[in-house]
Design a protein around this motif. Structure first.
Motif, PDB file in Angstrom:
ATOM      1  N   MET A  15       0.846  -1.199   0.000  1.00 20.12           N
ATOM      2  CA  MET A  15       0.000   0.000   0.000  1.00 20.12           C
ATOM      3  C   MET A  15       0.886   1.256   0.000  1.00 20.12           C
ATOM      4  O   MET A  15       1.887   1.317   0.719  1.00 20.12           O
ATOM      5  N   GLY A  16       0.525   2.214  -0.819  1.00 17.22           N
ATOM      6  CA  GLY A  16       1.283   3.462  -0.902  1.00 17.22           C
ATOM      7  C   GLY A  16       2.352   3.470  -1.980  1.00 17.22           C
ATOM      8  O   GLY A  16       2.886   4.535  -2.301  1.00 17.22           O
ATOM      9  N   GLN A  17       2.645   2.306  -2.535  1.00 13.57           N
ATOM     10  CA  GLN A  17       3.658   2.238  -3.586  1.00 13.57           C
ATOM     11  C   GLN A  17       3.048   2.588  -4.939  1.00 13.57           C
ATOM     12  O   GLN A  17       1.842   2.464  -5.164  1.00 13.57           O
ATOM     13  N   GLU A  18       3.917   2.991  -5.848  1.00 16.80           N
ATOM     14  CA  GLU A  18       3.502   3.274  -7.222  1.00 16.80           C
ATOM     15  C   GLU A  18       3.616   2.005  -8.061  1.00 16.80           C
ATOM     16  O   GLU A  18       4.567   1.234  -7.896  1.00 16.80           O
ATOM     17  N   VAL A  19       2.668   1.791  -8.947  1.00 18.63           N
ATOM     18  CA  VAL A  19       2.758   0.676  -9.888  1.00 18.63           C
ATOM     19  C   VAL A  19       2.505   1.181 -11.303  1.00 18.63           C
ATOM     20  O   VAL A  19       1.760   2.147 -11.503  1.00 18.63           O
ATOM     21  N   ILE A  20       3.127   0.523 -12.251  1.00 19.31           N
ATOM     22  CA  ILE A  20       2.887   0.807 -13.661  1.00 19.31           C
ATOM     23  C   ILE A  20       2.503  -0.498 -14.344  1.00 19.31           C
ATOM     24  O   ILE A  20       3.257  -1.462 -14.303  1.00 19.31           O
ATOM     25  N   ILE A  60     -13.914   6.667 -11.131  1.00 19.42           N
ATOM     26  CA  ILE A  60     -12.868   5.885 -10.469  1.00 19.42           C
ATOM     27  C   ILE A  60     -11.500   6.461 -10.803  1.00 19.42           C
ATOM     28  O   ILE A  60     -10.585   6.446  -9.977  1.00 19.42           O
ATOM     29  N   PHE A  61     -11.344   6.980 -11.990  1.00 22.91           N
ATOM     30  CA  PHE A  61     -10.052   7.447 -12.501  1.00 22.91           C
ATOM     31  C   PHE A  61      -9.752   8.811 -11.901  1.00 22.91           C
ATOM     32  O   PHE A  61      -9.945   9.853 -12.548  1.00 22.91           O
ATOM     33  N   ASP A  62      -9.292   8.795 -10.639  1.00 18.37           N
ATOM     34  CA  ASP A  62      -9.011  10.068  -9.972  1.00 18.37           C
ATOM     35  C   ASP A  62      -7.541  10.448 -10.163  1.00 18.37           C
ATOM     36  O   ASP A  62      -6.847   9.874 -11.001  1.00 18.37           O
ATOM     37  N   ASP A  63      -7.085  11.401  -9.382  1.00 17.37           N
ATOM     38  CA  ASP A  63      -5.728  11.935  -9.562  1.00 17.37           C
ATOM     39  C   ASP A  63      -4.627  10.917  -9.278  1.00 17.37           C
ATOM     40  O   ASP A  63      -3.463  11.172  -9.594  1.00 17.37           O
ATOM     41  N   GLN A  64      -4.984   9.805  -8.661  1.00 16.18           N
ATOM     42  CA  GLN A  64      -3.983   8.768  -8.400  1.00 16.18           C
ATOM     43  C   GLN A  64      -3.617   7.990  -9.664  1.00 16.18           C
ATOM     44  O   GLN A  64      -2.614   7.293  -9.701  1.00 16.18           O
ATOM     45  N   THR A  76       0.458   2.666 -21.010  1.00 18.51           N
ATOM     46  CA  THR A  76       0.645   2.323 -19.604  1.00 18.51           C
ATOM     47  C   THR A  76      -0.409   2.964 -18.722  1.00 18.51           C
ATOM     48  O   THR A  76      -0.946   4.035 -19.036  1.00 18.51           O
ATOM     49  N   LEU A  77      -0.673   2.279 -17.605  1.00 23.20           N
ATOM     50  CA  LEU A  77      -1.531   2.807 -16.544  1.00 23.20           C
ATOM     51  C   LEU A  77      -0.678   2.899 -15.290  1.00 23.20           C
ATOM     52  O   LEU A  77      -0.095   1.897 -14.867  1.00 23.20           O
ATOM     53  N   LYS A  78      -0.602   4.093 -14.718  1.00 15.44           N
ATOM     54  CA  LYS A  78       0.166   4.283 -13.493  1.00 15.44           C
ATOM     55  C   LYS A  78      -0.786   4.586 -12.350  1.00 15.44           C
ATOM     56  O   LYS A  78      -1.698   5.415 -12.493  1.00 15.44           O
ATOM     57  N   ILE A  79      -0.547   3.925 -11.233  1.00 15.59           N
ATOM     58  CA  ILE A  79      -1.254   4.250  -9.993  1.00 15.59           C
ATOM     59  C   ILE A  79      -0.203   4.784  -9.041  1.00 15.59           C
ATOM     60  O   ILE A  79       0.741   4.063  -8.681  1.00 15.59           O
ATOM     61  N   ARG A  80      -0.336   6.045  -8.634  1.00 15.21           N
ATOM     62  CA  ARG A  80       0.747   6.709  -7.904  1.00 15.21           C
ATOM     63  C   ARG A  80       0.930   6.179  -6.499  1.00 15.21           C
ATOM     64  O   ARG A  80       2.042   5.943  -6.066  1.00 15.21           O
ATOM     65  N   SER A  81      -0.120   6.006  -5.773  1.00 19.77           N
ATOM     66  CA  SER A  81      -0.044   5.577  -4.375  1.00 19.77           C
ATOM     67  C   SER A  81      -1.167   4.576  -4.160  1.00 19.77           C
ATOM     68  O   SER A  81      -2.320   4.950  -3.928  1.00 19.77           O
ATOM     69  N   THR A  82      -0.820   3.300  -4.271  1.00 20.85           N
ATOM     70  CA  THR A  82      -1.855   2.277  -4.285  1.00 20.85           C
ATOM     71  C   THR A  82      -2.564   2.161  -2.944  1.00 20.85           C
ATOM     72  O   THR A  82      -1.965   2.343  -1.875  1.00 20.85           O
TER      73      THR A  82
END
Lengths: 115, 114
Positions: A15-20, A60-64, A76-82
């Motif tokens: 939790m809190g990590q970035e994923v691509i 669902i597609f917010d600033d994260q 690519t899809l990036k989630i900044r802080s999971t």
């Protein structure tokens, strides 16, 4: 037969990590999409992308979240802080023209597990 | 907003029996309709689609679906199923001339038993 590919097939993160999450759409397609499916729930639309910009996104597609087409082949899809609730199967899709003409073609998905 | 209802979450049948997977949709505007299939550990594959014209559409592996505008339905049928048809089937709608967003039903798990 051309197909959409996605990597990795399974990603585990804290939790809190970035994923691509990475996708290679069908080569001559112009429209790109991300969907997700939380276990036991419907497949939900996240975002569509055309001509190097977002054409539509869901609540669902917010600033994260962010999407990018860094070169001529990847999407690519990036989630900044999971967050824990981001755990889901993420599907990439592409279409050659508007979906009403040919339909959207999906990749095999990336299973994201957030611990 | 559009919505899709798949009334049956699971449908068990015996091999060579006929099957119908039900799909109803709700929309205030005209839609395109799709069925996708997901085999175990694979992605979503487009099975068939209704865009316009004949209301009966067919896939290459024997499935067919009929668009019924008055009943807002797009049921999927096959007269004789095989073990290899075991999969999850998703109905989806797309607004004509507007959003590129596919709206999916919850899916129906078809299990074909010998």
């Amino acid at each position: 037969e051309p197909e959409v590919t996605q990597t990795p097939s399974h990603q585990v993160t804290q939790m809190g990590q970035e994923v691509i999450l990475r996708c290679v759409p069908i080569s001559n397609h112009l429209y790109f999409y991300w969907y997700r499916q939380i276990l036991g729930q419907k497949v939900e639309f996240l975002v569509s992308f055309y001509n190097n910009e977002i054409s539509e996104k869901s609540e669902i597609f917010d600033d994260q979240f962010s999407v990018e087409r860094p070169d001529g082949s990847n999407f690519t899809l990036k989630i900044r802080s999971t967050k824990l609730e981001d755990s889901a199967m993420y599907f990439c899709a592409s279409s050659g023209r508007t979906s009403g003409n040919l339909g959207q073609f999906f990749g095999p998905g990336t299973r994201l597990t957030v611990l | 907003a559009q919505s899709v209802t798949q009334l049956d979450s699971q449908v068990p049948v015996f091999e060579e029996a006929p099957v119908e997977l039900r799909c109803n949709y709700s929309s205030s505007v005209s839609v395109y309709l799709f069925w996708y299939v997901q085999y175990p550990n694979q992605g979503l594959q487009l099975l068939l689609k209704y865009l316009s014209g004949s209301t009966l559409v067919e896939s290459i592996n024997g499935f067919e679906a009929e668009f019924n505008k008055s009943q807002t339905s797009f049921h999927l049928r096959k007269p004789s199923v095989h073990i290899s048809d075991t999969a999850e089937y998703f109905c989806a709608v797309l607004t004509q001339g507007g959003s590129e967003k596919l709206v999916f039903g919850k899916g129906t798990k078809l299990t074909v038993n010998p």
